[in-house]
Design a protein around this motif. Sequence first.
Motif, PDB file in Angstrom:
ATOM      1  N   UNK A  71      -0.501  21.180   3.798  1.00 55.89           N
ATOM      2  CA  UNK A  71      -1.927  20.837   4.311  1.00 55.89           C
ATOM      3  C   UNK A  71      -2.454  19.958   3.275  1.00 55.89           C
ATOM      4  N   UNK A  72      -3.495  19.152   4.040  1.00 61.78           N
ATOM      5  CA  UNK A  72      -4.102  18.372   2.177  1.00 61.78           C
ATOM      6  C   UNK A  72      -4.659  19.485   1.651  1.00 61.78           C
ATOM      7  N   UNK A  73      -5.517  19.091   0.379  1.00 64.03           N
ATOM      8  CA  UNK A  73      -6.505  20.492  -0.210  1.00 64.03           C
ATOM      9  C   UNK A  73      -7.430  19.275  -0.299  1.00 64.03           C
ATOM     10  N   UNK A  74      -8.552  19.854   0.504  1.00 66.92           N
ATOM     11  CA  UNK A  74     -10.356  20.028  -0.161  1.00 66.92           C
ATOM     12  C   UNK A  74     -11.143  20.228  -1.358  1.00 66.92           C
ATOM     13  N   UNK A  75     -12.067  19.521  -0.699  1.00 64.06           N
ATOM     14  CA  UNK A  75     -13.302  20.339  -1.977  1.00 64.06           C
ATOM     15  C   UNK A  75     -12.660  20.594  -2.510  1.00 64.06           C
ATOM     16  N   UNK A  76     -12.778  22.130  -2.121  1.00 65.08           N
ATOM     17  CA  UNK A  76     -12.806  23.856  -3.290  1.00 65.08           C
ATOM     18  C   UNK A  76     -11.656  23.175  -3.841  1.00 65.08           C
ATOM     19  N   UNK A 136     -14.354  10.205 -20.096  1.00 61.51           N
ATOM     20  CA  UNK A 136     -13.545  10.071 -19.306  1.00 61.51           C
ATOM     21  C   UNK A 136     -13.348  10.421 -17.666  1.00 61.51           C
ATOM     22  N   UNK A 137     -13.698  11.747 -17.696  1.00 60.98           N
ATOM     23  CA  UNK A 137     -13.511  11.378 -15.918  1.00 60.98           C
ATOM     24  C   UNK A 137     -14.559  10.620 -15.379  1.00 60.98           C
ATOM     25  N   UNK A 138     -15.162   9.317 -15.559  1.00 59.96           N
ATOM     26  CA  UNK A 138     -16.074   8.685 -16.105  1.00 59.96           C
ATOM     27  C   UNK A 138     -15.005   7.429 -15.567  1.00 59.96           C
ATOM     28  N   UNK A 139     -14.005   7.168 -16.506  1.00 62.54           N
ATOM     29  CA  UNK A 139     -12.984   6.162 -16.608  1.00 62.54           C
ATOM     30  C   UNK A 139     -12.136   6.448 -15.184  1.00 62.54           C
ATOM     31  N   UNK A 140     -11.772   7.629 -15.117  1.00 65.13           N
ATOM     32  CA  UNK A 140     -10.845   8.262 -13.937  1.00 65.13           C
ATOM     33  C   UNK A 140     -11.002   8.310 -12.986  1.00 65.13           C
ATOM     34  N   UNK A 141     -12.025   8.613 -11.886  1.00 65.04           N
ATOM     35  CA  UNK A 141     -13.072   8.218 -11.080  1.00 65.04           C
ATOM     36  C   UNK A 141     -12.555   6.446 -10.724  1.00 65.04           C
ATOM     37  N   UNK A 186      -9.433  21.834 -25.581  1.00 64.88           N
ATOM     38  CA  UNK A 186      -9.578  22.688 -24.563  1.00 64.88           C
ATOM     39  C   UNK A 186     -10.015  22.428 -23.228  1.00 64.88           C
ATOM     40  N   UNK A 187     -11.069  21.438 -23.990  1.00 67.39           N
ATOM     41  CA  UNK A 187     -11.259  20.649 -22.376  1.00 67.39           C
ATOM     42  C   UNK A 187     -10.406  20.377 -21.544  1.00 67.39           C
ATOM     43  N   UNK A 188      -9.196  19.727 -21.686  1.00 72.23           N
ATOM     44  CA  UNK A 188      -7.842  19.030 -21.092  1.00 72.23           C
ATOM     45  C   UNK A 188      -7.550  19.397 -19.451  1.00 72.23           C
ATOM     46  N   UNK A 189      -7.148  18.815 -19.009  1.00 70.27           N
ATOM     47  CA  UNK A 189      -6.512  19.029 -17.425  1.00 70.27           C
ATOM     48  C   UNK A 189      -7.868  18.950 -16.894  1.00 70.27           C
ATOM     49  N   UNK A 190      -8.963  18.258 -17.287  1.00 72.89           N
ATOM     50  CA  UNK A 190     -10.138  17.632 -15.721  1.00 72.89           C
ATOM     51  C   UNK A 190      -9.529  16.484 -15.340  1.00 72.89           C
ATOM     52  N   UNK A 191      -8.270  15.598 -15.425  1.00 73.20           N
ATOM     53  CA  UNK A 191      -7.239  14.042 -15.027  1.00 73.20           C
ATOM     54  C   UNK A 191      -6.937  15.345 -13.840  1.00 73.20           C
ATOM     55  N   UNK A 192      -6.464  16.418 -13.960  1.00 69.62           N
ATOM     56  CA  UNK A 192      -5.096  17.006 -12.943  1.00 69.62           C
ATOM     57  C   UNK A 192      -5.038  16.648 -11.560  1.00 69.62           C
ATOM     58  N   UNK A 193      -6.114  16.459 -10.684  1.00 75.70           N
ATOM     59  CA  UNK A 193      -6.374  16.245  -9.572  1.00 75.70           C
ATOM     60  C   UNK A 193      -5.787  14.312  -9.236  1.00 75.70           C
ATOM     61  N   UNK A 194      -6.505  13.634 -10.410  1.00 77.24           N
ATOM     62  CA  UNK A 194      -5.579  12.404  -9.769  1.00 77.24           C
ATOM     63  C   UNK A 194      -4.676  11.875  -9.971  1.00 77.24           C
ATOM     64  N   UNK A 237     -11.256   9.696  -1.595  1.00 79.31           N
ATOM     65  CA  UNK A 237     -12.166   9.032  -2.223  1.00 79.31           C
ATOM     66  C   UNK A 237     -13.943   9.752  -2.126  1.00 79.31           C
ATOM     67  N   UNK A 238     -13.641  10.764  -1.401  1.00 78.75           N
ATOM     68  CA  UNK A 238     -14.941  11.328  -1.178  1.00 78.75           C
ATOM     69  C   UNK A 238     -14.101  13.708  -2.214  1.00 78.75           C
ATOM     70  N   UNK A 239     -13.416  13.309  -1.595  1.00 75.16           N
ATOM     71  CA  UNK A 239     -13.173  14.547  -2.831  1.00 75.16           C
ATOM     72  C   UNK A 239     -12.979  14.835  -3.736  1.00 75.16           C
ATOM     73  N   UNK A 240     -12.266  13.613  -4.505  1.00 74.63           N
ATOM     74  CA  UNK A 240     -12.894  13.378  -5.852  1.00 74.63           C
ATOM     75  C   UNK A 240     -13.440  12.867  -6.234  1.00 74.63           C
ATOM     76  N   UNK A 241     -14.762  12.104  -6.126  1.00 76.19           N
ATOM     77  CA  UNK A 241     -15.857  12.055  -6.464  1.00 76.19           C
ATOM     78  C   UNK A 241     -16.617  13.313  -6.282  1.00 76.19           C
ATOM     79  N   UNK A 242     -15.825  14.160  -5.594  1.00 75.78           N
ATOM     80  CA  UNK A 242     -17.183  15.525  -5.262  1.00 75.78           C
ATOM     81  C   UNK A 242     -16.832  16.686  -6.133  1.00 75.78           C
ATOM     82  N   UNK A 243     -14.794  17.037  -6.212  1.00 72.85           N
ATOM     83  CA  UNK A 243     -15.121  17.680  -6.808  1.00 72.85           C
ATOM     84  C   UNK A 243     -14.612  17.819  -8.222  1.00 72.85           C
ATOM     85  N   UNK A 244     -14.061  16.337  -9.041  1.00 72.69           N
ATOM     86  CA  UNK A 244     -14.046  16.505 -10.043  1.00 72.69           C
ATOM     87  C   UNK A 244     -15.553  16.714 -11.087  1.00 72.69           C
TER      88      UNK A 244
END
Length: 515
Positions: free
Chosen positions: A29-34, A80-85, A238-246, A256-263
Amino acid sequence: MAEGDHPLAPTSTTTSLESAAAASISSPPKLGVASAVFLILNKMIGTGIFSTPSGVFLASGSVGASILLWIVGGVLSLTGLSVFLEFGLGIPKNGGEKNYLERVYQKPKYLITCIFLGQMILLGFSAGNSLAFGRYILFAAGVDYPSEHSARIIAVLCITGVVLLHALHPAAGTALFNGLGVFKVLVLILVVFTGIFAAFGWLPNVENPGNFTNLFENSGFGGGTYNYATALLRIVYSYRGWENANYVISELDNPRRTLAVAAPLAIGGVMLLYVLANVAYFAVIPKYEIAHSGVIVAGLFFRRVFGDSAGARLLPFFVALSNLGNVLVVSFAHARVNCEFGKEGILPYSKFFAKVNALGAPVSGLFLHWVVTVLVLIVPPPGEAYEFIIDLNTYPSAWINALVAGGLIYLQYNKREQWESPFRSYLPITLTYLFSNFFLMYLPLVSPPGRTDHPGVTIAVFGMGCLFMGAIYWLVWSKIMPALGEYKIVNEYVTDEDGNENVRYLRVSKRIVLE
């Protein structure tokens, strides 16, 4: 004959890769926002917030400066999130930085791909949190001074169990890291609200340490540019890992919707929890105890609030579960990146590494992740040598991230590239992220005040050595072997069932090309 012994014609290679992909009888199954939120939360929230605040305060020297630095670290993560988004929504497929670097740095051909391959394969292990899981499980079991040998055995069992879970029951693996994500957040919320109650005097058994009087007064240690930089460096880790969903964006439902909301939701939530957790620590523990607590600052917090026995029992178990969640999400993401390398044909024996099982799990990618992690766990001697290896990936990651940020600026302002993405990272934000990575690249090379040596140079050399190994692989894979085997490597672009374009590297005999 094993794959890789002879060049393959386009039809043969394509058939092999399609056969590997066909092994998937049913898709997970695909991963949703949660799920995407918890995928990021579990990577970000490891042991950092339970151990780093002491070192940050010791370096910064004041309560106010320490809290401000945690805010700055969160802001840098958001840049960093802005760049990766922008990159992730413009190139919505698994692989993360690999795809972004390939889009920008196309010459020399395949070089940047192989350099990133070196980083992901050699440094994409879960050894640090696996070992921490072993240590804290032993603490929770009442072993006051666990041996390194025992902790490593539990660490190997931890990564083995995680890999088997992802391979045999991928849905259960996803459910578990979702559950542990909820648990981590609840633990931090418990810390935050306990600290608030203490600050307002609502916990009669907790004495007010008075840390918020003269908030920016230096406590007699720390302070200065170098110490502030060192503290910020620890916070960024300590903040590392924010790019994991990419890395697993193809696994997301409506990426597009899931990453833009979840990250943004995950990173903003972690930033808020980190800052408030530090406020809570200062509301309960005298600052001189925090400065000398080492990695057990959360232990002191629980002990002062709940007593010795409760703190001794609860904290190690909480931190162990936090580490387990990190191991779950790192192995989940990196196995899929390994699988992408296999599908593209860039790994040796790529047919094997492209395999997924009937449940859609990248079993060979998981196996490769397991092998590297176990080797890092069992080969180095105990003590400083092991900790040195665990920290290796931080320096080359700064180089990779700087290349990503610089590449985005190039794409945005070079109209010939015709770059498009539904999200835009504005220049001041991208530049902030770029220069923050320059800072991470520079700081290990600076000699600390009062010392003439440069202890970070060794880490920098070994970390860059892993990227250099990728360059060596590029030379062998794309130059030497094609010359000896009389074939050339060509790109083939195919479109998957979700409409995403993917590249395949095919070996084509020069004789076929001539004909």
